[in-house]
Design an enzyme around this catalytic site. Structure first.
Site: not given
Length: 364
Positions: A74, A81, A85, A131, A194, A229, A295-296, A343
């Site tokens: 995200y 900025k 990237k 999103r 969620e 959530d 997230i990073h 199997d």
């Protein structure tokens, strides 16, 4: 008693209201007698819609390229900025964020930034995704109206907090109206589960979105598990082990795979805990998830590697398949490989590993 006519009207209502037209040649008659030619046998309208959706989905799975989303990251839309990237991040799927990662006072700025970035940035092999805000926020339509003014549109659209079939119906009508002049545009759609009610309704939600996919509005491609959530919704306390989420996590995975969709695992929220991230990522990959939310930037390499089959694993899978094919030609009895009895489930696992490797390489 509910009449057959009322059932038919309820099924076709979203198509009639939004002007969505099924791809086929209808036989004239009332809404309940609406049929399509299929092996010279008439079908009721609901059967027809299900059959059309199934056929279209099977064809699209064969025709459309596989888009790996081992890492789904995200990037807040209000931070231009960070958005610029993206091409250098090395992430599979970059999510241009309008929802949780953007404060209410920054929503308008995020929309404008995303619209501008879509036109100006070359995303290369990265899956460019947007999103939008959830349907219950009241912000979804404005997100779509602003962002989709761009000339270059996102490859993937993410819809969070999908709780009911009505959420999918309303979003689809809204999305079609906004993109009606975007000829040939059919993005991938990924939905989020969620909440407790969303989990209970997940099967019907995915079926409705899959049916709508047959009409060329979008192509349902995956499900994201929104763990934080869900914890808030059920009143659970988040633990390092994550045992409080195990049932929901497995349910999202199983239902997504039943619909042949990608399943994106939960976020590891402690960005400094790289050891914990590795353990959780490897666990998710073993379970069968196809990727993980991050997230990073520091999380990218660990997650990507965890969801990529190792060379030794790929070599093992290829060798096993080749040995099995040779065994089949020989007509011998029990099949053993490296001293172990093999199997069918293990053979299928080997085939999945090879397929994942091939598709990932093709997409890069």
């Amino acid at each position: 008693m509910i009449s057959l006519r009322s059932i038919c009207q309820a099924w076709f209502k979203p198509f009639l209201i939004s002007g969505i037209k099924p791809k086929g040649k209808p036989v004239h008659g009332s809404i309940c007698s609406l049929q399509f030619h299929h092996n010279h046998r008439p079908m009721h309208s609901s059967q027809c819609a299900r059959q059309l959706a199934t056929n279209s989905t099977e064809e699209s799975l064969l025709k459309r390229k596989y888009v790996p989303r081992r890492t789904l990251m995200y990037i807040p839309g209000h931070d231009e900025k960070k958005l610029r990237k993206i091409p250098n991040l090395g992430v599979d799927c970059a999510v241009l964020e309008c929802e949780d990662g953007v404060a209410l006072t920054k929503k308008a700025e995020a929309r404008e930034n995303i619209r501008k970035i879509l036109d100006e940035l070359d995303f290369g092999t990265t899956d460019c995704a947007v999103r939008v805000n959830s349907m219950d926020s009241g912000l979804t339509e404005e997100d779509l109206q602003v962002i989709f003014q761009a000339d270059k549109l996102p490859q993937t659209v993410l819809l969070p907090k999908v709780d009911t079939v009505d959420d999918i119906i309303e979003f689809t009508t809204m999305f079609k109206n906004v993109t009606k002049d975007k000829n040939g545009y059919c993005p991938y759609l990924i939905v989020y589960i969620e909440t407790a009610i969303g989990l209970l309704n997940m099967r019907n939600i995915l079926q409705q979105a899959k049916d709508f996919s047959a009409y060329g509005i979008y192509q349902l491609d995956g499900v994201v598990f929104g763990s934080d959530d869900l914890c808030a919704d059920i009143g659970a306390s988040r633990s390092t082990a994550g045992t409080e989420l195990m049932y929901a996590r497995q349910q999202v995975l199983l239902t997504a795979k039943a619909f042949r969709l990608q399943a994106i695992d939960m976020v590891h929220i402690d960005i400094k805990d790289l050891d914990g991230l590795l353990l959780q990522s490897e666990e998710g990959a073993r379970f069968g998830f196809t990727g993980k939310q991050i997230i990073h930037p520091n999380q990218i390499a660990i997650v990507r590697d965890a969801f990529t089959p190792s060379k030794s694993k790929i070599d093992w899978a290829i060798e096993l398949i080749q040995a099995f094919e040779k065994h089949q030609e020989s007509g011998e009895g029990a099949f053993t490989f490296h001293g172990n009895m093999i199997d069918m489930p293990l053979l299928l696992q080997a085939k999945n590993i090879v397929q994942m490797s091939e598709r990932t390489e093709q997409a890069v």
